[in-house]
Design an enzyme around this catalytic site. Structure first.
Site, PDB file in Angstrom:
ATOM      1  N   ASP A  49       0.834  -1.198   0.000  1.00  0.00           N
ATOM      2  CA  ASP A  49       0.000   0.000   0.000  1.00  0.00           C
ATOM      3  C   ASP A  49       0.872   1.253   0.000  1.00  0.00           C
ATOM      4  O   ASP A  49       0.582   2.222  -0.715  1.00  0.00           O
ATOM      5  CB  ASP A  49      -0.917  -0.025   1.217  1.00  0.00           C
ATOM      6  N   GLU A 121      -1.944  -5.358  -3.559  1.00  0.00           N
ATOM      7  CA  GLU A 121      -0.952  -4.602  -2.781  1.00  0.00           C
ATOM      8  C   GLU A 121       0.184  -5.508  -2.311  1.00  0.00           C
ATOM      9  O   GLU A 121       1.357  -5.109  -2.322  1.00  0.00           O
ATOM     10  CB  GLU A 121      -1.638  -3.931  -1.591  1.00  0.00           C
TER      11      GLU A 121
END
Length: 228
Positions: A49, A121
């Site tokens: 992320d 992610e």
């Protein structure tokens, strides 16, 4: 460590051969399959992320060197949100190689938006750890592609825009009511109604609450602005 045939094929599909294949295995392992000897992708999701955020922030600054922070922030949010990550995951077939526990398999985990976004992610983190930031950046830019250059000039989501419309007219924030939910657990369909205290409302149906709320807000905004 040897990769299974499906993961080898996946590496070819995404254009990255892992020097450390265990990073890919961990990135595609959901927590429903974790054990004392098998790590899952939750920590990688956290790292990925951050890597994604930096890559997208850099790309937006480079693409529009005159945009203010007020314009850049909503564009950034549109590009890194879970829905976008899940869309990219679907495009590269990430769901088909995920390692899921039986309960997730039965409930359609390979198609779940949140699960796909988290795995996307984690995959970014795996590539970053395997080959460094430059390779991870190239990977993200290639997969996100023209999403970056075509992101709306003002990418505020419809719910935010509708709330600002209401505030500007001294109305209370919009209310979102779940009218119905249908379909199986792995593929639910939601109908949401958005209401303003001036009596105006609209309904929309989508495969997630968020998308249904956004669609309802979009519809109501269009009606309100059409009459303004």
């Amino acid at each position: 460590m040897k990769l299974a045939a499906e993961l080898k094929a996946f590496c070819g599909q995404i254009g990255h051969e892992f020097a450390d294949p265990s990073l890919l295995v961990r990135a595609v392992t959901h927590s429903s399959m974790s054990s004392p000897t098998r790590a899952d992708n939750q920590r990688d999701e956290f790292l990925g992320d951050r890597v994604l955020g930096l890559v997208i922030a850099e790309a937006l600054l480079k693409h529009d060197q005159k945009a203010s922070e007020g314009l850049l922030a909503p564009r950034f949010n549109a590009l890194v949100r879970k829905e976008t990550c899940a869309d990219v995951a679907r495009e590269i077939g990430l769901g088909s190689v995920l390692k899921l526990g039986r309960s997730e398999m039965i409930s359609g985990g390979r198609r779940k938006e949140a699960l796909l976004a988290d795995a996307m992610e984690a995959l970014i983190a795996a590539i970053y750890q395997d080959a460094g930031f430059d390779v991870a950046r190239d990977f993200v830019l290639r997969l996100w592609g023209d999403r970056i250059t075509k992101v709306e000039a003002d990418a505020r989501d419809s719910k935010t825009a509708l709330q600002e419309w209401a505030q500007a007219r001294k109305l209370n924030p919009p209310k979102y009511i779940e009218i119905s939910r249908s379909g199986p657990d792995h593929a639910p369909v939601f109908t949401i109604e958005v209401r303003l205290e001036n009596g105006k409302s609209e309904k929309a149906t989508a495969g997630s609450k968020r998308n249904a709320e956004q669609a309802a807000a979009t519809a109501l905004l269009a009606r309100l602005e059409g009459k303004s």
